[in-house]
Design a protein around this motif. Structure first.
Motif, PDB file in Angstrom:
ATOM      1  N   LEU A 107       0.530   9.242 -13.744  1.00  0.00           N
ATOM      2  CA  LEU A 107      -0.192  10.041 -14.548  1.00  0.00           C
ATOM      3  C   LEU A 107       0.743  11.069 -15.145  1.00  0.00           C
ATOM      4  O   LEU A 107       0.460  11.847 -16.537  1.00  0.00           O
ATOM      5  CB  LEU A 107      -1.055  10.742 -13.393  1.00  0.00           C
ATOM      6  N   LYS A 108       1.927  11.477 -14.675  1.00  0.00           N
ATOM      7  CA  LYS A 108       2.958  12.336 -14.985  1.00  0.00           C
ATOM      8  C   LYS A 108       3.684  11.774 -16.209  1.00  0.00           C
ATOM      9  O   LYS A 108       4.461  12.209 -16.953  1.00  0.00           O
ATOM     10  CB  LYS A 108       3.830  12.801 -14.039  1.00  0.00           C
ATOM     11  N   GLY A 109       3.504  10.395 -16.428  1.00  0.00           N
ATOM     12  CA  GLY A 109       4.157  10.094 -17.762  1.00  0.00           C
ATOM     13  C   GLY A 109       5.579   9.482 -17.157  1.00  0.00           C
ATOM     14  O   GLY A 109       6.528   8.824 -18.289  1.00  0.00           O
ATOM     15  N   GLU A 110       5.909   9.334 -15.905  1.00  0.00           N
ATOM     16  CA  GLU A 110       7.342   9.105 -15.436  1.00  0.00           C
ATOM     17  C   GLU A 110       7.460   7.407 -15.307  1.00  0.00           C
ATOM     18  O   GLU A 110       8.434   6.900 -15.328  1.00  0.00           O
ATOM     19  CB  GLU A 110       7.733   9.922 -14.215  1.00  0.00           C
ATOM     20  N   MET A 111       6.167   6.971 -14.897  1.00  0.00           N
ATOM     21  CA  MET A 111       5.930   5.258 -14.908  1.00  0.00           C
ATOM     22  C   MET A 111       4.822   4.933 -15.693  1.00  0.00           C
ATOM     23  O   MET A 111       3.993   5.642 -16.068  1.00  0.00           O
ATOM     24  CB  MET A 111       5.793   5.090 -13.305  1.00  0.00           C
ATOM     25  N   PRO A 162       9.469   2.506 -16.095  1.00  0.00           N
ATOM     26  CA  PRO A 162       9.331   1.514 -15.080  1.00  0.00           C
ATOM     27  C   PRO A 162       7.943   1.472 -14.717  1.00  0.00           C
ATOM     28  O   PRO A 162       7.092   2.214 -14.828  1.00  0.00           O
ATOM     29  CB  PRO A 162      10.265   2.222 -13.872  1.00  0.00           C
ATOM     30  N   GLY A 163       7.672   0.304 -14.094  1.00  0.00           N
ATOM     31  CA  GLY A 163       6.174   0.052 -13.544  1.00  0.00           C
ATOM     32  C   GLY A 163       5.888  -0.091 -11.985  1.00  0.00           C
ATOM     33  O   GLY A 163       6.656  -0.169 -11.056  1.00  0.00           O
ATOM     34  N   LEU A 164       4.516   0.591 -11.786  1.00  0.00           N
ATOM     35  CA  LEU A 164       4.108   0.598 -10.291  1.00  0.00           C
ATOM     36  C   LEU A 164       4.162  -0.730  -9.848  1.00  0.00           C
ATOM     37  O   LEU A 164       4.394  -1.313  -8.742  1.00  0.00           O
ATOM     38  CB  LEU A 164       2.689   1.238 -10.271  1.00  0.00           C
ATOM     39  N   THR A 165       3.760  -2.032 -10.893  1.00  0.00           N
ATOM     40  CA  THR A 165       3.855  -3.386 -10.671  1.00  0.00           C
ATOM     41  C   THR A 165       4.567  -3.897 -11.713  1.00  0.00           C
ATOM     42  O   THR A 165       4.754  -3.342 -12.689  1.00  0.00           O
ATOM     43  CB  THR A 165       2.471  -3.756 -10.435  1.00  0.00           C
ATOM     44  N   GLY A 166       4.860  -5.118 -11.624  1.00  0.00           N
ATOM     45  CA  GLY A 166       5.613  -5.824 -12.850  1.00  0.00           C
ATOM     46  C   GLY A 166       5.879  -7.331 -12.286  1.00  0.00           C
ATOM     47  O   GLY A 166       5.413  -7.624 -11.305  1.00  0.00           O
ATOM     48  N   LEU A 167       6.759  -8.032 -13.201  1.00  0.00           N
ATOM     49  CA  LEU A 167       6.899  -9.443 -12.930  1.00  0.00           C
ATOM     50  C   LEU A 167       7.582  -9.783 -11.673  1.00  0.00           C
ATOM     51  O   LEU A 167       7.316 -10.641 -11.037  1.00  0.00           O
ATOM     52  CB  LEU A 167       7.680  -9.994 -14.099  1.00  0.00           C
ATOM     53  N   TRP A 168       8.499  -8.912 -11.215  1.00  0.00           N
ATOM     54  CA  TRP A 168       9.101  -9.076  -9.882  1.00  0.00           C
ATOM     55  C   TRP A 168       8.232  -9.090  -8.768  1.00  0.00           C
ATOM     56  O   TRP A 168       8.185  -9.649  -7.815  1.00  0.00           O
ATOM     57  CB  TRP A 168      10.274  -7.933 -10.097  1.00  0.00           C
ATOM     58  N   GLN A 169       7.468  -8.024  -8.785  1.00  0.00           N
ATOM     59  CA  GLN A 169       6.240  -7.724  -7.666  1.00  0.00           C
ATOM     60  C   GLN A 169       5.475  -8.901  -7.360  1.00  0.00           C
ATOM     61  O   GLN A 169       4.931  -9.211  -6.431  1.00  0.00           O
ATOM     62  CB  GLN A 169       5.720  -6.451  -8.013  1.00  0.00           C
ATOM     63  N   VAL A 170       5.323  -9.821  -8.483  1.00  0.00           N
ATOM     64  CA  VAL A 170       4.206 -10.834  -8.192  1.00  0.00           C
ATOM     65  C   VAL A 170       4.847 -11.960  -8.339  1.00  0.00           C
ATOM     66  O   VAL A 170       4.224 -13.287  -8.363  1.00  0.00           O
ATOM     67  CB  VAL A 170       3.087 -10.857  -9.396  1.00  0.00           C
ATOM     68  N   SER A 171       6.173 -12.354  -8.240  1.00  0.00           N
ATOM     69  CA  SER A 171       7.032 -13.396  -8.391  1.00  0.00           C
ATOM     70  C   SER A 171       7.815 -13.536  -7.128  1.00  0.00           C
ATOM     71  O   SER A 171       8.522 -14.625  -7.102  1.00  0.00           O
ATOM     72  CB  SER A 171       8.048 -13.318  -9.596  1.00  0.00           C
ATOM     73  N   LEU A 231       0.702  -1.119  -0.055  1.00  0.00           N
ATOM     74  CA  LEU A 231       0.152   0.165   0.023  1.00  0.00           C
ATOM     75  C   LEU A 231       1.000   1.150   0.050  1.00  0.00           C
ATOM     76  O   LEU A 231       0.293   2.159  -0.295  1.00  0.00           O
ATOM     77  CB  LEU A 231      -0.903   0.060   1.317  1.00  0.00           C
ATOM     78  N   ASP A 232       2.071   1.017   0.607  1.00  0.00           N
ATOM     79  CA  ASP A 232       2.906   2.243   0.407  1.00  0.00           C
ATOM     80  C   ASP A 232       3.258   3.003  -0.954  1.00  0.00           C
ATOM     81  O   ASP A 232       3.786   4.065  -1.301  1.00  0.00           O
ATOM     82  CB  ASP A 232       4.271   1.889   1.069  1.00  0.00           C
ATOM     83  N   GLU A 233       2.992   2.025  -1.976  1.00  0.00           N
ATOM     84  CA  GLU A 233       3.458   2.297  -3.460  1.00  0.00           C
ATOM     85  C   GLU A 233       2.127   2.976  -4.171  1.00  0.00           C
ATOM     86  O   GLU A 233       2.334   3.415  -5.207  1.00  0.00           O
ATOM     87  CB  GLU A 233       3.698   1.003  -4.397  1.00  0.00           C
ATOM     88  N   LEU A 234       1.023   3.130  -3.400  1.00  0.00           N
ATOM     89  CA  LEU A 234      -0.227   3.694  -4.112  1.00  0.00           C
ATOM     90  C   LEU A 234      -0.029   5.041  -4.674  1.00  0.00           C
ATOM     91  O   LEU A 234      -0.565   5.261  -5.636  1.00  0.00           O
ATOM     92  CB  LEU A 234      -1.235   3.643  -3.186  1.00  0.00           C
ATOM     93  N   PRO A 235       0.971   5.883  -4.089  1.00  0.00           N
ATOM     94  CA  PRO A 235       0.903   7.205  -4.562  1.00  0.00           C
ATOM     95  C   PRO A 235       1.740   7.172  -5.890  1.00  0.00           C
ATOM     96  O   PRO A 235       1.744   8.475  -6.532  1.00  0.00           O
ATOM     97  CB  PRO A 235       1.828   8.052  -3.448  1.00  0.00           C
ATOM     98  N   GLN A 236       2.406   6.188  -6.225  1.00  0.00           N
ATOM     99  CA  GLN A 236       2.998   6.058  -7.568  1.00  0.00           C
ATOM    100  C   GLN A 236       1.930   6.228  -8.730  1.00  0.00           C
ATOM    101  O   GLN A 236       2.353   6.427  -9.713  1.00  0.00           O
ATOM    102  CB  GLN A 236       3.653   4.732  -7.667  1.00  0.00           C
ATOM    103  N   PHE A 237       0.802   6.064  -8.500  1.00  0.00           N
ATOM    104  CA  PHE A 237      -0.090   6.287  -9.693  1.00  0.00           C
ATOM    105  C   PHE A 237      -0.117   7.812  -9.917  1.00  0.00           C
ATOM    106  O   PHE A 237      -0.195   8.287 -10.995  1.00  0.00           O
ATOM    107  CB  PHE A 237      -1.440   6.121  -9.066  1.00  0.00           C
ATOM    108  N   PHE A 238       0.476   8.809  -9.360  1.00  0.00           N
ATOM    109  CA  PHE A 238       0.692  10.099  -9.539  1.00  0.00           C
ATOM    110  C   PHE A 238       1.981  10.307 -10.523  1.00  0.00           C
ATOM    111  O   PHE A 238       1.947  11.123 -11.608  1.00  0.00           O
ATOM    112  CB  PHE A 238       0.940  10.981  -8.267  1.00  0.00           C
ATOM    113  N   ASN A 239       2.812   9.241 -10.211  1.00  0.00           N
ATOM    114  CA  ASN A 239       3.971   9.070 -11.075  1.00  0.00           C
ATOM    115  C   ASN A 239       3.423   8.626 -12.586  1.00  0.00           C
ATOM    116  O   ASN A 239       4.043   9.102 -13.620  1.00  0.00           O
ATOM    117  CB  ASN A 239       5.121   8.219 -10.661  1.00  0.00           C
TER     118      ASN A 239
END
Length: 250
Positions: A163-167, A195-204, A153-161
């Protein structure tokens, strides 16, 4: 470079079910001789546009519907310990552009300043940090912070990243500059994708994986990304959020 989406998904699913070796040739293929900027130019423009539109729509939905959760977490972080609600760290984005990756603060105030003394005092911690850039038992993390990290849940603010096109919603791990050397000549391909908010590493397994495996997963995604794979990763991420268990998040 992209392969058949259905074939990529099936081969990835084999690894996810427990195979100790990634069942596809990732590292065996020679790294691209092109710089990241050229790899980006050679990518499908329509594919990038559709992915970007999807990122924006998905982020707006999450930020809108999840606003009560965002507010609640922000209040708990503020009441839990002195310091700001958010923690912003420089990460390496597409084509080596640095950006401020936003997270809910999970550590005590001035945690970054405490790290050098901590690593100097405890050699085993220093060895662990130099290997993975993480500490499994980090005394700088707050009680609430441990829960936020375990549940991601600490990563939820990355949705702002996003929106900005950084992620992007799905992509390789957002790394710090010191990690670039770990990717060797394959970095140009990995860095050609947001770079992704989530990805293969995060679910593996996240930090339960070796660093070599993390690099392989990031490279696999950069070479085989497609809508079907993104969709499966998003579904698996929802499972991680609902049932954190021991997924290597700390």
């Amino acid at each position: 470079m992209q392969t058949n989406p259905r074939k990529s998904l099936l081969r990835w699913s084999e690894f996810r079910k427990g195979s100790p070796i990634i069942p596809y040739e990732v590292i065996s293929k020679e790294p691209s001789s092109l710089p990241a900027v050229e790899i980006i130019r050679n990518q499908s423009r329509s594919g990038r546009t559709l992915k970007r539109i999807g990122d924006i729509i998905f982020s707006l939905i999450v930020l809108t519907l999840g606003s009560p959760i965002f507010i609640l977490i922000a209040i708990l972080v503020k009441l839990g310990s002195p310091g700001s609600v958010f923690y912003i760290q420089k990460r390496v984005g597409r084509n080596y552009r640095e950006f401020g990756c936003i997270k809910f603060r999970t550590m005590y105030k001035d945690a970054d300043d405490l790290l050098p003394n901590l690593l100097e005092k405890y050699p085993l911690m220093r060895k662990e940090f130099e290997k993975d850039f993480k500490l499994r038992q980090d005394p700088r993390i707050t009680k609430l912070g441990r829960f936020l990290r375990r549940s991601s849940l600490d990563e939820l603010p990355q949705f702002f990243n996003v929106l900005k096109g950084e992620m992007s919603v799905v992509g390789p791990r957002p790394i710090v500059s010191n990690e670039i050397i770990k990717y060797s000549l394959f970095m140009e391909e990995v860095i050609s994708v947001r770079p992704g908010l989530t990805g293969l590493w995060q679910v593996s397994g996240r930090n339960n994986l070796s660093y070599k495996k993390r690099v392989e997963l990031d490279l696999f995604y950069a070479r085989n990304r497609n809508f079907i794979l993104d969709l499966e990763i998003i579904i698996l991420t929802l499972g991680v959020l609902l049932f954190p268990m021991d997924r290597g998040a700390f």
